[in-house]
Design a protein around this motif. Structure first.
Motif, PDB file in Angstrom:
ATOM      1  N   ILE A  13     -10.460  -5.527   8.449  1.00 54.98           N
ATOM      2  CA  ILE A  13      -9.121  -4.907   8.455  1.00 54.98           C
ATOM      3  C   ILE A  13      -7.886  -5.480   9.119  1.00 54.98           C
ATOM      4  CG2 ILE A  13     -10.098  -2.503   8.207  1.00 54.98           C
ATOM      5  CD1 ILE A  13      -9.112  -1.760  10.985  1.00 54.98           C
ATOM      6  N   ASP A  67      -3.557   5.129  -0.454  1.00 58.99           N
ATOM      7  CA  ASP A  67      -4.258   3.668  -0.098  1.00 58.99           C
ATOM      8  C   ASP A  67      -4.836   3.644   1.280  1.00 58.99           C
ATOM      9  OD1 ASP A  67      -3.875   3.139  -2.964  1.00 58.99           O
ATOM     10  OD2 ASP A  67      -1.952   2.102  -2.259  1.00 58.99           O
ATOM     11  N   ARG A  88      -9.013   8.630   3.818  1.00 58.84           N
ATOM     12  CA  ARG A  88     -10.465   9.054   3.477  1.00 58.84           C
ATOM     13  C   ARG A  88     -10.922  10.180   4.703  1.00 58.84           C
ATOM     14  NH1 ARG A  88     -14.854   4.756   1.936  1.00 58.84           N
ATOM     15  NH2 ARG A  88     -15.546   6.627   1.178  1.00 58.84           N
ATOM     16  N   ASP A 108      -1.126  -5.117   3.560  1.00 61.45           N
ATOM     17  CA  ASP A 108      -2.483  -5.386   3.439  1.00 61.45           C
ATOM     18  C   ASP A 108      -2.953  -6.980   3.826  1.00 61.45           C
ATOM     19  OD1 ASP A 108      -5.316  -4.880   2.892  1.00 61.45           O
ATOM     20  OD2 ASP A 108      -5.059  -5.503   0.643  1.00 61.45           O
ATOM     21  N   LYS A 150       0.721  -1.290   0.039  1.00 61.48           N
ATOM     22  CA  LYS A 150       0.097   0.147   0.119  1.00 61.48           C
ATOM     23  C   LYS A 150       0.853   1.075   0.014  1.00 61.48           C
ATOM     24  CE  LYS A 150      -4.426  -1.416   2.444  1.00 61.48           C
ATOM     25  NZ  LYS A 150      -5.066  -1.094   3.572  1.00 61.48           N
ATOM     26  N   GLU A 168     -17.694   0.718   3.156  1.00 58.84           N
ATOM     27  CA  GLU A 168     -17.340   1.900   3.877  1.00 58.84           C
ATOM     28  C   GLU A 168     -18.405   2.859   3.941  1.00 58.84           C
ATOM     29  OE1 GLU A 168     -14.680   2.241   5.635  1.00 58.84           O
ATOM     30  OE2 GLU A 168     -13.480   0.685   5.006  1.00 58.84           O
ATOM     31  N   ARG A 183      -6.774   3.470   4.726  1.00 55.54           N
ATOM     32  CA  ARG A 183      -8.284   3.610   4.592  1.00 55.54           C
ATOM     33  C   ARG A 183      -8.551   4.957   5.484  1.00 55.54           C
ATOM     34  NH1 ARG A 183     -11.964   2.374   9.143  1.00 55.54           N
ATOM     35  NH2 ARG A 183     -13.934   1.878   8.766  1.00 55.54           N
ATOM     36  N   SER A 184      -7.467   5.190   6.494  1.00 52.48           N
ATOM     37  CA  SER A 184      -7.455   6.570   7.163  1.00 52.48           C
ATOM     38  C   SER A 184      -7.462   7.886   6.290  1.00 52.48           C
ATOM     39  CB  SER A 184      -6.657   6.281   8.207  1.00 52.48           C
ATOM     40  OG  SER A 184      -5.118   6.619   7.600  1.00 52.48           O
ATOM     41  N   ARG A 192     -15.655  -0.009  12.030  1.00 55.55           N
ATOM     42  CA  ARG A 192     -16.098   0.543  10.827  1.00 55.55           C
ATOM     43  C   ARG A 192     -16.259   1.880  10.931  1.00 55.55           C
ATOM     44  NH1 ARG A 192     -18.433  -3.204   7.727  1.00 55.55           N
ATOM     45  NH2 ARG A 192     -18.949  -4.495   9.496  1.00 55.55           N
ATOM     46  N   ASP A 207      -6.762   1.813  10.326  1.00 52.24           N
ATOM     47  CA  ASP A 207      -6.040   1.373   9.076  1.00 52.24           C
ATOM     48  C   ASP A 207      -5.936  -0.442   9.621  1.00 52.24           C
ATOM     49  OD1 ASP A 207      -5.672   3.176   6.970  1.00 52.24           O
ATOM     50  OD2 ASP A 207      -4.575   3.882   8.432  1.00 52.24           O
TER      51      ASP A 207
END
Length: 580
Positions: free
Chosen positions: A144, A11, A16, A252, A7, A576, A13-14, A115, A120
């Motif tokens: 995750i 990439d 976002r 990942d 990643k 998400e 998740r955090s 969620r 991450d």
């Protein structure tokens, strides 16, 4: 074994939450700055949630405030950003009516906390019985990268030169006290000496069983489940968890790559070889089903028939405790003993296979961790029964009961409630013989409520006075993993929902045939039909709140006692949240 493509910061998740140049992300960044952080602390770094089940009433986790600092140190060293999130602390000692009522609440909270927050990866801090499956169930569903940090067993108990095992020796000496063989002074001494440090029960109870299962699944650092809670190695392992979870995020390495049908089978085999708690059944089944793996009771029984018990640890073993198990080589050494029965190609959280992780393991005491040529018991820890009393199954722990009860027939003495049973067994004039079969019903998932650990019914005082210390007992309840004796548990379907156990009457003859895995009441089918026609359900246990929700949605023991609406086949999990 890691993904070939790692990643990037974009990439994560955090990202976002924090990366976009918009009003909402401005708010996210400003609130972290409100906490005293700079953008350099969190921008472009994996955000690692530390889900901590500490509380001041959870004595097993009393060292977690120190361990969380070690985890944070490791996360920082690896370039991650650590955030601690408190979660429901489900302890065994103080939570009533039973901690099992709240396992699914912890699982639900864990899933939704992951969620809904910019995480991450997660480090799950648990150990006391229900915290392990609750955390793992929720995190598996969230999907995750995760790593489980086991609390570790407490030190050996001690009183007057006698080594004590928590739980197991409490039951043992309570019977002796009821028989008049233990004085008030001795009882107080036992009380103060049986639990000497932070950590979970140092017998192979449910806590050590479930952390060993999670270890065998590949969700802990290799062998982490065996380290005593107060050993300095436990603090080092905690920091290692922090460092490793950051790498797992970049790789990942999500739980679906680790928890597979093969790793679940590995975990079941290891559980049998350790002398696991009967509670392993409901928890491992539930965990597997969260991963989309339909683990059934018959598969567990088949594995139990061919997996010898190698860990000579109380209560299934006779002589040792978890501290001895650790110094004898721990779980890695036990797994190496049975390596030819395991799928050693399974991936684990450290990015290596099971085979790689156990390659250099050594047994240092072959009386604690027995070789296959000298097992504690020739089969595994658990057996699954079927019959007209338990058409959907029941479990028993053969090695932890007197062999004379492996085939037994006797009249039932039936109790409809715990208070009724408790009063009767203290009556020294109770009409009961060693051949009787004590039965407690209305104590299952819905009826208990939530399957309290009532299945190790006390031996009636009248028999205790005569020197008896075991007899056949049957219930739709559970029992503590530290318990022992000829106890048939998890009878399914439970009596509260109309299972056959609800049709049994005092005086009916009950037959256990363990070699043939049968449990039956010797009552004609036409008589059972007459009883079934007049049976009526008991009053509801709850009329509102969590208990109301629990009793309407919990599944039966053979399905893991999860909520029907949380199982994988109920429907797709939400993606998400599109709220950015």
């Amino acid at each position: 074994m890691a993904n070939a493509t790692r990643k990037t910061a974009a990439d994560l998740r955090s990202a976002r939450w924090f990366a976009p140049d918009d009003l909402r992300s401005f708010g996210h960044r400003s609130r972290l700055m409100q906490l005293g952080y700079s953008e350099e602390d969190f921008m472009g770094r994996p955000v690692i949630g530390i889900l901590n089940t500490w509380s001041e009433l959870n004595s097993c986790h009393s060292h977690f405030p120190e361990r969380v600092q070690s985890v944070k140190r490791g996360i920082a060293q690896a370039g991650g950003f650590a955030v601690e999130l408190p979660t429901l602390s489900v302890d065994e000692s103080f939570t009533k009516p039973t901690s099992m009522l709240y396992r699914n609440l912890l699982a639900l909270e864990t899933e939704e906390m992951i969620r809904s927050h910019p995480l991450d990866g997660v480090v799950l801090m648990g150990g006391c019985d229900k915290t392990t499956p609750g955390l793992v169930m929720g995190a598996l569903t969230a999907g995750i990268p995760l790593i489980f940090l086991p609390a570790g067993p407490m030190l050996r108990g001690n009183y007057a030169g006698t080594v004590l095992g928590s739980g197991s020796d409490a039951w043992k000496y309570w019977d002796e006290r009821r028989a008049g063989n233990v004085s008030d002074e001795q009882w107080r001494g036992l009380q103060g000496g049986i639990a000497r440090s932070a950590g979970v029960c140092m017998t192979m109870g449910t806590a050590s069983t479930m952390t060993a299962i999670t270890d065998a699944l590949g969700l802990t650092l290799p062998g982490a489940s065996s380290i005593p809670a107060v050993d300095s190695g436990h603090s080092r392992m905690s920091a290692d968890c922090g460092r490793r979870i950051v790498d797992m995020v970049w790789e990942d390495l999500v739980p679906s790559r680790i928890v597979t049908a093969a790793s679940v089978r590995n975990a079941a085999i290891v559980a049998m070889a350790t002398g696991c708690s009967t509670n392993a059944v409901v928890h491992l089944v539930a965990m597997a089903r969260r991963a989309g793996i339909d683990l059934g009771l018959d598969e567990l029984d088949a594995l139990g028939r061919v997996t010898p018990l190698l860990a000579n640890v109380r209560p299934s073993g006779k002589d040792y405790l978890m501290e001895d198990f650790y110094f004898a080589g721990g779980l890695r050494a036990l797994m190496k003993q049975i390596a030819d029965r395991l799928d050693t190609s399974c991936l684990t959280v450290n990015g290596k296979t099971v085979g790689e992780n156990i390659a250099d393991a050594v047994v240092y005491n072959d009386d604690v961790i027995r070789p296959l040529s000298n097992p504690v018991y020739h089969e595994g820890s658990l057996a699954v029964l079927r019959g007209n009393l338990c058409p959907d199954g029941a479990v028993i722990k053969p090695a932890a009961c007197d062999v004379k009860f492996h085939v037994h027939q006797g009249p039932a003495l039936v109790f409809d409630s715990y208070p009724e049973m408790k009063k009767a067994v203290e009556d020294e004039n109770l009409a009961v013989t060693p051949d009787h079969v004590l039965v407690l019903r209305n104590a299952g998932p819905k009826g208990g409520p939530a399957m309290p650990e009532w299945g190790m019914l006390p031996i009636p005082k009248a028999l205790i006075k005569q020197g008896h210390r075991d007899m056949l007992r049957i219930s739709d309840a559970r029992m503590s993993g530290t318990s022992y004796g000829a106890c048939v548990l998890h009878v399914a379907p439970e009596s509260y929902v109309g299972g056959p156990l609800g049709l049994l009457k005092t005086g009916d003859i009950v037959r256990l045939d363990l070699p043939n895995r049968r449990l039956d009441m010797l009552v004609a089918e036409d008589e059972l039909e007459r009883r079934r026609a007049v049976w009526s359900p008991p009053e509801p246990r709850f009329e509102r709140g969590w208990g109301w929700m629990y009793t309407r949605h919990v599944t039966q023991a053979d399905k893991g006692c999860d909520f029907d609406f949380l199982e994988r086949d109920f429907g797709a999990a939400a993606g998400e949240p599109d709220i950015f």
